[in-house]
Design a protein around this motif. Structure first.
Motif, PDB file in Angstrom:
ATOM      1  N   UNK A 157       0.819  -1.217   0.000  1.00 32.32           N
ATOM      2  CA  UNK A 157       0.000   0.000   0.000  1.00 32.32           C
ATOM      3  C   UNK A 157       0.848   1.262   0.000  1.00 32.32           C
ATOM      4  N   UNK A 158       2.109   1.150   0.426  1.00 31.96           N
ATOM      5  CA  UNK A 158       2.995   2.308   0.435  1.00 31.96           C
ATOM      6  C   UNK A 158       3.407   2.702  -0.973  1.00 31.96           C
ATOM      7  N   UNK A 159       3.346   1.762  -1.904  1.00 36.32           N
ATOM      8  CA  UNK A 159       3.902   2.015  -3.230  1.00 36.32           C
ATOM      9  C   UNK A 159       2.902   1.810  -4.371  1.00 36.32           C
ATOM     10  N   UNK A 160       1.911   0.941  -4.188  1.00 34.47           N
ATOM     11  CA  UNK A 160       1.053   0.541  -5.303  1.00 34.47           C
ATOM     12  C   UNK A 160      -0.404   0.884  -5.040  1.00 34.47           C
ATOM     13  N   UNK A 161      -1.035   1.451  -6.048  1.00 32.33           N
ATOM     14  CA  UNK A 161      -2.473   1.699  -6.008  1.00 32.33           C
ATOM     15  C   UNK A 161      -3.187   0.598  -6.783  1.00 32.33           C
ATOM     16  N   UNK A 162      -4.510   0.509  -6.601  1.00 31.84           N
ATOM     17  CA  UNK A 162      -5.295  -0.494  -7.319  1.00 31.84           C
ATOM     18  C   UNK A 162      -5.050  -0.373  -8.824  1.00 31.84           C
ATOM     19  N   UNK A 163      -4.826  -1.509  -9.469  1.00 35.49           N
ATOM     20  CA  UNK A 163      -4.599  -1.528 -10.903  1.00 35.49           C
ATOM     21  C   UNK A 163      -3.156  -1.413 -11.314  1.00 35.49           C
ATOM     22  N   UNK A 164      -2.249  -1.177 -10.353  1.00 34.67           N
ATOM     23  CA  UNK A 164      -0.827  -1.099 -10.687  1.00 34.67           C
ATOM     24  C   UNK A 164      -0.173  -2.459 -10.481  1.00 34.67           C
ATOM     25  N   UNK A 165       0.855  -2.711 -11.268  1.00 40.69           N
ATOM     26  CA  UNK A 165       1.452  -4.032 -11.358  1.00 40.69           C
ATOM     27  C   UNK A 165       2.519  -4.248 -10.285  1.00 40.69           C
ATOM     28  N   UNK A 166       2.473  -5.439  -9.672  1.00 37.89           N
ATOM     29  CA  UNK A 166       3.436  -5.835  -8.641  1.00 37.89           C
ATOM     30  C   UNK A 166       4.294  -6.963  -9.192  1.00 37.89           C
ATOM     31  N   UNK A 167       5.577  -6.726  -9.379  1.00 39.32           N
ATOM     32  CA  UNK A 167       6.493  -7.765  -9.843  1.00 39.32           C
ATOM     33  C   UNK A 167       6.957  -8.598  -8.655  1.00 39.32           C
ATOM     34  N   UNK A 168       7.231  -9.875  -8.912  1.00 41.00           N
ATOM     35  CA  UNK A 168       7.743 -10.724  -7.834  1.00 41.00           C
ATOM     36  C   UNK A 168       8.848 -11.627  -8.361  1.00 41.00           C
ATOM     37  N   UNK A 169       9.879 -11.762  -7.531  1.00 46.23           N
ATOM     38  CA  UNK A 169      11.047 -12.580  -7.853  1.00 46.23           C
ATOM     39  C   UNK A 169      11.310 -13.444  -6.633  1.00 46.23           C
ATOM     40  N   UNK A 170      11.264 -14.770  -6.818  1.00 44.42           N
ATOM     41  CA  UNK A 170      11.153 -15.665  -5.670  1.00 44.42           C
ATOM     42  C   UNK A 170      12.218 -16.753  -5.691  1.00 44.42           C
ATOM     43  N   UNK A 171      12.686 -17.100  -4.495  1.00 40.20           N
ATOM     44  CA  UNK A 171      13.697 -18.147  -4.374  1.00 40.20           C
ATOM     45  C   UNK A 171      13.090 -19.530  -4.562  1.00 40.20           C
ATOM     46  N   UNK A 172      11.802 -19.681  -4.245  1.00 36.49           N
ATOM     47  CA  UNK A 172      11.102 -20.940  -4.484  1.00 36.49           C
ATOM     48  C   UNK A 172       9.620 -20.653  -4.713  1.00 36.49           C
ATOM     49  N   UNK A 173       8.928 -21.533  -5.452  1.00 35.94           N
ATOM     50  CA  UNK A 173       7.565 -21.226  -5.896  1.00 35.94           C
ATOM     51  C   UNK A 173       6.575 -20.910  -4.787  1.00 35.94           C
ATOM     52  N   UNK A 174       6.596 -21.652  -3.684  1.00 35.62           N
ATOM     53  CA  UNK A 174       5.576 -21.461  -2.652  1.00 35.62           C
ATOM     54  C   UNK A 174       5.618 -20.067  -2.029  1.00 35.62           C
ATOM     55  N   UNK A 206       8.621  -2.961 -20.387  1.00 36.09           N
ATOM     56  CA  UNK A 206       7.357  -3.089 -21.103  1.00 36.09           C
ATOM     57  C   UNK A 206       6.169  -3.126 -20.147  1.00 36.09           C
ATOM     58  N   UNK A 207       6.311  -3.851 -19.041  1.00 40.34           N
ATOM     59  CA  UNK A 207       5.191  -4.017 -18.109  1.00 40.34           C
ATOM     60  C   UNK A 207       5.046  -2.849 -17.140  1.00 40.34           C
ATOM     61  N   UNK A 208       6.171  -2.240 -16.765  1.00 42.81           N
ATOM     62  CA  UNK A 208       6.197  -1.069 -15.880  1.00 42.81           C
ATOM     63  C   UNK A 208       5.540  -1.331 -14.516  1.00 42.81           C
ATOM     64  N   UNK A 209       5.979  -2.363 -13.799  1.00 45.41           N
ATOM     65  CA  UNK A 209       5.485  -2.546 -12.433  1.00 45.41           C
ATOM     66  C   UNK A 209       5.985  -1.414 -11.545  1.00 45.41           C
ATOM     67  N   UNK A 210       5.250  -1.113 -10.490  1.00 41.94           N
ATOM     68  CA  UNK A 210       5.643  -0.018  -9.600  1.00 41.94           C
ATOM     69  C   UNK A 210       6.406  -0.516  -8.390  1.00 41.94           C
ATOM     70  N   UNK A 211       6.402  -1.837  -8.174  1.00 38.56           N
ATOM     71  CA  UNK A 211       7.067  -2.375  -6.992  1.00 38.56           C
ATOM     72  C   UNK A 211       7.542  -3.789  -7.296  1.00 38.56           C
ATOM     73  N   UNK A 212       8.657  -4.181  -6.661  1.00 37.73           N
ATOM     74  CA  UNK A 212       9.204  -5.527  -6.791  1.00 37.73           C
ATOM     75  C   UNK A 212       9.243  -6.174  -5.413  1.00 37.73           C
ATOM     76  N   UNK A 213       8.661  -7.363  -5.298  1.00 32.01           N
ATOM     77  CA  UNK A 213       8.705  -8.128  -4.058  1.00 32.01           C
ATOM     78  C   UNK A 213       9.668  -9.284  -4.254  1.00 32.01           C
TER      79      UNK A 213
END
Length: 480
Positions: free
Chosen positions: A48-65, A99-106
């Motif tokens: 909520x500090x960075x993303x508003x409704x409809x904005x894209x959240x990127x995620x990069x994960x060490x394992x799928x779960x 291309x996707x322009x996410x506003x935040x990376x988790x």
């Protein structure tokens, strides 16, 4: 403003309230539905500090779960997620982000902790980002022009498809499913989300389970999951290693063609074998076939809510058996379209004539035919797209990237050894200036293509074969 859709978060919250102490994720540290809700809530507060409704959240994960809390948190904020492929080279990753322009990376770390980092917009000033409030996720697939394309899937399509899975192949509260597929491969969403909408549990695979049959076999023996999903390539790897099966488990097999020989081996070592089919644009899977011993391999029937038909070159439906046509998908589960690609969306998601009248269809580019018994038989691709070890690959994208290298005059990628799935590979033939080396081409491709798209063989040629019409003769290339 459009009404906010029901999301997977809403469905999860209902299940959590019903039995908060039930185990949602089984792994090194079991996690109850209540604990998962608390974790997702904390992540949502960070988002909520960075993303508003409809904005894209990127995620990069060490394992799928680790994707589960992120997806739930983003859905509670009505933000779609963008899974990044951790194996992609920097140039490919940078293109997707730009291309996707996410506003935040988790970032999900091995120890289960998360880092939330804002991302500056990588777009020309004054260009507004797409409004993605109706979207659940965006997944990038190979593109025929050398540009990967982002498939935008809506909340309604995702929930419709998850509901269909509860009926066919079937999944209920007493079930468990292994989570070992990378989130950048959309079939992972069945593993990650299906348990959470019915009150079941997912079994978090340890790192390496998707590539090391020994780790996989130990996990299955210990956890005894009721459903295991994987590609034919993985099942071949496991069987070659010596895996003897899981008699209690239902095996879901998809992502590439299932051969009769592999099916016969798998049928004997599980409770049920299901052949699943579906492109990313149709949300995870679109059809399922229960495979028995000695039974021909087909696509089965469309999942509940989904429909299909065949179209001839004239665009009219084909209903007669043994006539090949393009497979069209319609009904529930279709993606919204391609991110920032309205022309391509219009081409691939088109109003077509079907046995149910005019419908919005996804033109798969796959060729199929009805057998005499009414079942659907897959015949292959009608273009340069191939499936290799579960990954959908546009051969023309490989060619386009290769031809960006100075000194490369022409490139042609072909799939070889298709009769032997264990040896099937991509070969790239290159015509170049004097002095161009295989090493140069490989280094160039490694910096720009993810591993599944990199050719196993690169051959420098003086010229490429042509047929009588002057077109590239890919049949001769594949036979070399």
């Amino acid at each position: 403003m459009s009404q906010r859709p029901v999301t997977v978060w809403d469905r999860f919250a209902v299940v959590e309230q019903r039995d908060p102490a039930a185990i949602a994720i089984r792994g090194e540290r079991d996690q109850s539905y209540r604990q998962l809700r608390v974790q997702a809530g904390a992540l949502a507060a960070e988002l909520a500090r960075y993303a508003e409704a409809g904005q894209l959240v990127a995620m990069e994960l060490a394992r799928p779960s680790l994707a589960v809390p992120v997806i739930l948190a983003a859905a509670s904020r009505h933000c779609p997620v963008l899974p990044l492929n951790s194996e992609s080279p920097p140039a490919h990753r940078d293109y997707v982000l730009a291309d996707a322009r996410p506003v935040v990376l988790v970032r999900g770390l091995v120890d289960g902790e998360y880092r939330v980092e804002p991302i500056e917009h990588r777009s020309p000033p004054g260009t507004p980002p797409a409004d993605l409030r109706q979207a659940a996720y965006v997944i990038y697939t190979s593109g025929s022009t050398g540009r990967p394309k982002g498939v935008v899937v809506g909340h309604d399509a995702l929930l419709d498809r998850l509901d269909a899975f509860t009926k066919v192949p079937g999944f209920g509260p007493s079930d468990s499913i292994v989570s070992m597929t990378a989130p950048s491969f959309d079939i992972s969403l069945a593993e990650l989300l299906l348990p959470l909408v019915v009150g079941a549990s997912l079994v978090a695979a340890p790192v390496g389970a998707s590539i090391d049959p020994a780790i996989f076999a130990e996990l299955v023996s210990r956890a005894r999951p009721s459903v295991i999903q994987a590609t034919p390539s993985f099942w071949r790897l496991a069987l070659a290693w010596g895996w003897t099966g899981a008699p209690q488990a239902r095996l879901w097999c998809g992502g590439e063609a299932l051969t009769a020989g592999l099916a016969e081996r798998l049928v004997g070592c599980c409770a049920q074998l299901w052949n699943l089919y579906g492109p990313t644009e149709a949300t995870i899977w679109a059809s399922a076939a229960l495979i028995g011993s000695g039974q021909p391999i087909g696509l089965g029937d469309p999942l509940p809510g989904a429909r299909w038909c065949l179209a001839g070159e004239d665009g009219l439906p084909i209903t007669e058996p043994l006539l090949a046509g393009e497979l069209l998908l319609y009904g529930s589960g279709l993606a919204i379209g391609y991110l920032n690609r309205p022309e391509l969306t219009g081409q691939r998601f088109a109003d077509c004539l079907t046995p149910d009248g005019p419908q919005r269809c996804y033109r798969t580019g796959d060729l199929a035919q009805f057998r005499t018994d009414g079942s659907m038989q897959f015949l292959g691709r009608g273009d340069g797209q191939v499936k290799l070890r579960g990954h959908r690959i546009e051969l023309t994208e490989i060619e386009a990237v290769a031809e960006e290298l100075a000194g490369v005059q022409e490139a042609a990628a072909v799939l070889r050894e298709t009769d032997d799935p264990a040896r099937t590979h991509i070969a790239l033939f290159v015509v170049g200036a004097a002095g161009l080396t295989e090493r140069e081409v490989r280094r160039w491709l490694a910096q720009r293509l993810p591993p599944p798209m990199r050719p196993a063989r690169v051959l420098i040629e003086a010229a490429l074969p042509r047929n009588t019409s002057g077109k590239l003769d890919r049949v001769r290339l594949a036979a070399r």
